[in-house]
Design a protein around this motif. Structure first.
Motif, short mmCIF file in Angstrom:
data_model
loop_
_atom_site.label_atom_id
_atom_site.label_comp_id
_atom_site.label_asym_id
_atom_site.label_seq_id
_atom_site.Cartn_x
_atom_site.Cartn_y
_atom_site.Cartn_z
N THR A 69 0.79 -1.22 0.00
CA THR A 69 0.00 0.00 0.00
C THR A 69 0.83 1.27 0.00
OG1 THR A 69 -0.11 0.00 2.40
CG2 THR A 69 -1.88 -1.11 1.23
N PHE A 70 2.12 1.14 0.33
CA PHE A 70 2.91 2.36 0.40
C PHE A 70 3.62 2.71 -0.89
CE2 PHE A 70 2.62 4.23 4.50
CZ PHE A 70 2.17 3.23 5.33
N LEU A 71 3.45 1.89 -1.91
CA LEU A 71 4.00 2.25 -3.21
C LEU A 71 2.86 2.60 -4.13
CD1 LEU A 71 6.81 -0.40 -3.72
CD2 LEU A 71 7.07 2.04 -3.34
N ASN A 72 3.05 3.64 -4.95
CA ASN A 72 1.99 4.09 -5.83
C ASN A 72 1.76 3.09 -6.95
OD1 ASN A 72 0.31 5.51 -7.56
ND2 ASN A 72 1.21 7.47 -6.98
N PRO A 73 0.58 2.53 -7.04
CA PRO A 73 0.35 1.44 -8.00
C PRO A 73 0.41 1.83 -9.46
CG PRO A 73 -1.69 2.03 -6.91
CD PRO A 73 -0.62 2.78 -6.21
N VAL A 74 0.24 3.12 -9.77
CA VAL A 74 0.22 3.45 -11.18
C VAL A 74 1.51 4.11 -11.67
CG1 VAL A 74 -2.27 3.70 -11.23
CG2 VAL A 74 -0.86 5.68 -10.78
N LEU A 75 2.52 4.16 -10.78
CA LEU A 75 3.79 4.71 -11.23
C LEU A 75 4.85 3.62 -11.20
CD1 LEU A 75 3.86 8.08 -9.26
CD2 LEU A 75 3.30 7.73 -11.64
N GLN A 95 9.32 6.41 -9.10
CA GLN A 95 9.27 6.59 -7.66
C GLN A 95 10.66 6.64 -7.03
OE1 GLN A 95 5.97 4.63 -5.61
NE2 GLN A 95 5.46 3.64 -7.54
N LEU A 96 11.63 6.03 -7.68
CA LEU A 96 12.98 6.07 -7.11
C LEU A 96 13.70 7.33 -7.58
CD1 LEU A 96 15.13 4.86 -5.45
CD2 LEU A 96 15.68 3.26 -7.26
N TYR A 150 5.91 -2.08 -12.52
CA TYR A 150 5.02 -1.49 -11.54
C TYR A 150 5.09 -2.28 -10.24
CZ TYR A 150 3.01 1.29 -15.25
OH TYR A 150 2.84 2.18 -16.26
N PHE A 163 2.99 -3.80 -8.46
CA PHE A 163 2.26 -5.06 -8.32
C PHE A 163 2.98 -6.21 -9.02
CE2 PHE A 163 0.55 -5.61 -12.54
CZ PHE A 163 0.50 -4.34 -13.05
N MET A 206 11.71 -0.02 -1.42
CA MET A 206 11.46 1.08 -0.48
C MET A 206 12.71 1.43 0.29
SD MET A 206 7.77 1.58 0.75
CE MET A 206 7.56 0.58 2.19
N ASP A 229 -2.00 5.21 1.69
CA ASP A 229 -0.66 5.14 2.27
C ASP A 229 0.41 5.66 1.33
OD1 ASP A 229 -1.33 2.00 3.97
OD2 ASP A 229 -1.46 4.08 4.67
N TYR A 230 0.26 5.40 0.03
CA TYR A 230 1.36 5.81 -0.86
C TYR A 230 1.47 7.33 -0.96
CZ TYR A 230 -2.48 5.66 -4.27
OH TYR A 230 -3.67 5.80 -4.91
N MET A 270 3.67 8.11 1.85
CA MET A 270 5.03 7.77 1.43
C MET A 270 5.61 8.87 0.56
SD MET A 270 7.34 5.34 1.24
CE MET A 270 8.67 4.77 0.21
N LYS A 297 8.92 11.46 1.32
CA LYS A 297 10.13 11.60 0.52
C LYS A 297 10.56 13.04 0.42
CE LYS A 297 9.26 7.79 -2.65
NZ LYS A 297 8.81 7.50 -4.02
N LYS A 330 -3.35 10.92 -11.00
CA LYS A 330 -3.49 9.81 -11.93
C LYS A 330 -4.41 8.75 -11.36
CE LYS A 330 -0.54 7.12 -14.93
NZ LYS A 330 0.81 6.61 -15.16
N PRO A 370 -3.51 -0.21 -14.68
CA PRO A 370 -2.48 -1.17 -15.04
C PRO A 370 -2.47 -2.40 -14.17
CG PRO A 370 -1.52 0.69 -13.91
CD PRO A 370 -2.94 1.04 -14.13
#
Lengths: 364, 352, 319
Positions: free
Chosen positions: A108-114, A119-120, A196, A198, A209, B250-251, B254, B258, B272, B348
């Motif tokens: 949940t803490f990573l953006n699913p559409v990027l 993100q890095l 991505y 997922f 992360m 949550d993201y 996050m 950052k 998005k 996606p």
């Protein structure tokens, strides 16, 4: 060897931190005067049950408390700078360059559409100094690795001549990203960048992360229950990774966990938290060998011991105090077998009872 | 709307589409039957056989016409004749005495105007509604939020006929009174360029006749704005709800941790995710606008299909209404279908 | 067994009351909702007192011949100026100063607006109540029972959704004739399907919750469970929808009137009044402006309340 790491001047010092949340049902006194010291290059584990205030401490440190929270009293001093006095904008700059946090659930803490790349890289793009240094190294030596930058930071050098062009910085950011992913032991970093969240497994996401955290070359690295959402084998891998990395990265780590065994794995020192207070801090071995605070003692007794099997596991009687009307004085006294009259009065302060071992209890 | 998760083989999509198409057939049948019964069965305006006769016919001739077209048969027989007829492409005649023209011709003559109106209406709705929703979400519970919510809800609460007239009053009448450049109040210029797509503005652009395009555009502004004002509230609220939901994730925490600026967090991370449901809904919006333009077309005398439908209702003209409802049932059901499938494409996370 | 089920119900009611208190608290914090509520209450009061404030006879102009009211000429008076539409006796004599001008029959527009508020509100309430009750009942049973009945109801609502609502209402209205009751029926027929969908969704998820199974184990019959427990727990979104529909139905109802479906052309009703101004939009704009404006405000008030209610009841925003 862990003992040698602790130096005299703490990198992070929290003094008497009190944080309240105003809710519909009343005021939650989440942090009740937290005292904590984190020394350079050490790993300090913050252990406690759920609801004792560990995550709130982390949130306060990075300056991302929710709207209904307020810092009543106390100070947090990082490298000489008082965080409690900083404005939102200043905290934001610190988050970009000095304080890094990794959270619990990598799904949940990573953006699913990027993509991972986006993100890095955005972490890198925020640090103009780092990028300029990197470009300079690139120009000077033809290649740049993340390790170079770490050396550059601890050497305190700033090879910043004129600025670098956008194209150059983007190229360098990408290189560093790949390098960093390799450092966290992710296979085939180039491919992962394009993927991505997922598409990665839980352990891989957590490593990503961690990479995003270390990309800041942080002075303070906070790990908020980072292994809780992982299964045991992955957990072991991540801890192993962290232990490997900490020798290469010049950061002081605050490891938040409710699992004492995790703390035992990685921590140099352990701080035990209960009901919004720190009740005991000690070097890892010392804590397990000779716990002073009654809470710590009961906590350790509750862990099943493979060498000493018992019929019934011991548990601590009572329940966690509710924070709107916490018990006065020492918050543990309703459940403490050694409770005395004085415990209901003022809260006991942390006192050093042995070398590098502090307890907050009227027994001592 | 049916929920589905597509994983594994792509066969599942086709299965899903075919199921929906079968549903479409059923709906078409039912809608046609319903409209047929309601309009033919309870003749209110002019008689259903009016387009087939002239005023000079004798009663016996009229009688013969009636029998020939089966207007004296029971309703369900008439319905089956109608069904048989449409398979031959004969949708019946519409119009008043002796000016009957094939209903489908009349419909498709006017349809492009409605489509054009809906396209521009949708564009305006999105252009105004989405920013309103975003502002509402970002500044939740502060003044800009309240302001944009009032605007959005006001649009939603406006009587459609009233707003059109107010626009005409101000931008046509008063502007010309005050010597300001004014917008035309009604109608649309005649179609003077060759029909390629059928849509006036696009055909005008293709033919290079910019004067025509401009003229058409001027006529289009007020009705399109009237149409969009009423629906942008709905879109704004959806965008707002969606964005608020995303900002709670949550993201986003996050991203903030950052050290990204709030602007970047919103534009790169939040939007998005939040706009996915809104964008897919635009398709349904378009379909709804097509149907709901009736009163706006009436107010602005816009030569679209809605205006004709209004006339048809008052005249008890079943043939036209049947074409109208048939087409719209197709449009709405297909729009829903397209939106559902699109949703799967854009996100996606849903794999094939 | 009876008493255990009673205990479940008692617990449910306590939870609901605590919930309600929290809802009211959130309600009060939201300024838009408060404004909406105040305006709504204002109009309701106005509606109830309308016959006292304004003499209802003003609505029916004088000129009584042969057993019928007659209107010879239309005069439009605008706050002091007389616009004469042709020769003819003045059929109306009343107060000198018209705050909002007069309508097409020469009646005081402000008075007419006040008199039409109860008409509109009453019809809106009736229509929405019937549509909501009917739709909710059917949807609840369909959702709970499932099976063929459920499928059938779903298909029926599909048909209604595939049709632009206004057209359908018009067709019904044209078909039924021009009395109040038939108009109400026409609109009810168009507005009930959304309730079916709404309640069905709620019921489907409530059905799976453990307390339903527990109640079954206690021996409660399906009907009891549905009506005394499940339905009440799913009621909140319905309430939101009802509030917003009140705003929407008023618009639809007056739109129908505007298009000519009113039982009598001189009846005081906001859409009807606006229809008078249709032909004279440029020379006598007030006839169209003010009724429409009032309708906007009423509908806006309802929508503000409904929108705020929806926000307040959003389960994710509650702590």
């Amino acid at each position: 060897m862990a003992e040698k790491r602790a130096e005299s001047q703490p990198v992070l010092e929290i003094r008497n931190l009190k944080v309240n949340f105003s809710t519909y049902k009343g005021i939650v006194k989440a942090l009740n005067g937290v005292d904590l010291k984190l020394y350079s290059r050490e790993v300090l584990a913050l252990v406690g049950e759920s609801g004792c205030g560990k995550s709130v401490t982390a949130q306060t440190l990075i300056g991302l408390l929710p709207e209904n929270a307020s810092i009543l009293e106390g100070e947090m001093i990082l490298n000489g700078k008082n965080l409690t006095k900083k404005s939102k904008e200043e905290m934001r700059m610190l988050r970009a360059q000095a304080i890094a946090i990794v959270f619990q659930d990598p799904m949940t803490f990573l953006n699913p559409v990027l993509t991972i790349e986006t993100q890095l890289e955005e972490v890198f793009m925020l640090q103009k100094n780092l990028l300029r240094e990197a470009v300079a190294i690139q120009k000077a030596e033809g290649d740049v690795k993340f390790a170079d930058l770490i050396k550059a930071k601890s050497a305190g050098s700033s090879q910043t001549d004129k600025g670098a062009s956008k194209k150059e910085t983007k190229k360098v950011a990408k290189k560093l990203s790949i390098d960093l992913l390799r450092m966290v032991k992710l296979p085939d970093p180039k491919r992962i960048l394009k993927q991505y969240p997922f598409e990665l497994s839980g352990g891989m996401r957590q490593r990503a992360m961690i990479a995003m955290a270390f990309a800041r070359r942080p002075s303070l690295f906070i790990a908020d229950e980072i292994t809780t959402a992982l299964d045991v084998t992955i957990q072991a891998q991540i801890l192993h990774l962290l232990k490997g990395l900490r020798d290469r990265i010049d950061a002081s780590t605050l490891m938040i966990t409710h699992d004492l065994s995790v703390a035992a794995e990685v921590a140099d020192r352990i701080a035990v938290m209960y009901g919004g207070n720190i009740v005991e801090t000690a070097l890892t071995r010392a804590l397990f060998r000779k716990p002073f605070h009654p809470y710590t003692q009961m906590l350790l007794r509750a862990i099943p011991n493979i060498l000493n099997p018992v019929e019934r596991l011991e548990s601590i009687p009572g329940t966690v105090p509710e924070m709107i009307n916490p018990p006065p004085g020492c918050r543990f006294h309703p459940r403490c077998p050694h409770a005395m009259e004085i415990c209901k009065g003022e809260r006991p302060k942390l006192l050093e009872v042995e070398k590098k071992h502090e307890v907050a209890c009227y027994l001592y | 709307m049916c929920q589905f998760r597509i994983q594994g083989s792509s066969l599942k999509i086709y299965e899903y589409i075919i199921r929906r198409l079968i549903l479409l057939f059923f709906v078409l049948f039912a809608v046609s039957a319903l409209v047929f019964y309601l309009v033919r069965g309870f003749p209110t305006g002019i008689a259903p056989w009016a387009p087939y006769i002239t005023s000079r016919m004798t009663p016996e001739q009229i009688d013969r016409v009636i029998k020939a077209h089966g207007f004296d048969r029971p309703i369900w027989e008439q319905f089956f004749y109608w069904l048989r007829d449409i398979f031959n492409g004969d949708w019946g005649l519409t119009g008043t005495w002796a000016q009957g023209r094939p209903a489908n011709e009349v419909f498709f003559d006017h349809f492009p105007y409605t489509v054009e109106l809906s396209i521009f209406g949708t564009i305006l709705t999105v252009a105004i509604g989405v920013p309103l929703g975003i502002i509402s979400a970002i500044k939740n519970n502060k003044f800009p939020d309240h302001l944009s919510r009032i605007i959005a809800l006001a649009g939603y609460s406006t009587p459609s006929y009233w707003f059109g007239f107010m626009l005409q009053l101000v931008f046509f009448y008063y502007f010309s009174l005050w010597g300001l450049p004014y917008l035309p109040s009604s109608g649309a210029p005649d179609f003077i360029v060759p029909k390629i797509t059928g849509l006036p503005i696009f055909d005008g652009l293709l033919a290079g006749n910019l004067g025509y395009v401009w003229d058409e555009f001027l006529h289009l502004i007020l009705p399109a704005f009237s149409l969009s004002f009423i629906s942008l509230g709905f879109l704004a609220r959806i965008v707002r709800a969606s964005l608020l939901e995303v900002l709670r994730q949550d993201y986003i925490t996050m991203a903030r941790s950052k050290g990204l600026s709030e602007r970047v967090v919103i534009y790169r991370h939040a939007l998005k995710n939040a706009l996915i449901p809104a964008v897919t809904l635009t398709g349904i919006f378009f379909a709804a606008l097509l149907g709901g333009a009736m009163i706006t077309e009436f107010v602005f005398s816009w030569p679209g299909v809605g205006q004709q439908a209004l006339r048809a209702v008052f005249q008890g003209d079943s043939n036209f209404l049947l074409v109208y409802s048939f087409v719209f049932a197709i449009v709405i059901v297909s729009a829903n279908l397209v939106v559902d499938v699109l949703y799967a494409f854009i996100d996606p996370r849903i794999k094939y | 067994m009876q008493s255990r089920e009673e205990k479940v119900r008692k617990g449910e009611w306590e939870a609901r009351i605590a919930d309600l208190k929290y809802t009211l608290h959130l309600f009060r914090k939201n300024p838009l909702v408060m404004i909406g509520t105040i305006i709504t209450l204002f109009f309701v009061a106005l509606a109830l007192l309308s016959n006292i404030i304004v003499d209802p006879n003003l609505a029916y102009a004088s000129g009584y011949e042969g057993g019928m009211y007659r209107f010879d000429r239309k005069y439009m008076w605008s706050a002091g100026h007389i616009i004469n539409w042709g020769p003819g006796i003045s059929i109306y004599s009343g107060p000198e100063f018209f705050y909002l001008g007069t309508d097409g029959w020469g009646r005081d527009l402000l008075a007419m607006i006040i008199l039409s508020i109860p008409v509109d509100l009453y019809n809106a309430v009736v229509i929405v109540s019937i549509a909501a009750v009917f739709g909710t009942l059917i949807g609840a049973i369909a959702g709970y029972v499932g099976g063929i009945f459920d499928e059938a109801i779903l298909r029926i609502t599909d048909i209604f959704f595939a049709f632009p609502g206004l057209v359908l209402a018009l067709v019904f209205a044209a078909m039924f004739g021009r009395t109040m009751e038939t108009l109400q029926l026409a609109i009810v027929l168009v507005w009930w399907p959304p309730y079916v969908r709404l309640i069905r969704g709620q019921i489907l998820s409530e059905k799976e919750k453990p307390y339903v199974e527990a109640l079954r184990a206690l021996g409660a019959s399906h009907i009891r469970i549905l009506f005394r427990h499940v339905l009440l727990n799913s009621i909140f979104p319905i309430l939101v929808q009802i509030t917003m529909d009140l705003g929407g139905v008023i618009l639809t109802f007056s739109a129908l009137m505007f298009l000519g479906f009113s039982p009598s052309p001189s009846m005081p009703e906001l859409g009807n009044l606006a229809a008078d101004g249709y032909g004279h939009i440029f020379d006598a704009p007030w006839v169209m402006i003010f009724p429409g404006l009032v309708m906007l405000v009423i509908s806006l008030a309802f929508n503000l309340v409904g929108d705020g209610l929806r926000d307040v009841l959003d389960p994710r925003l509650r702590r």
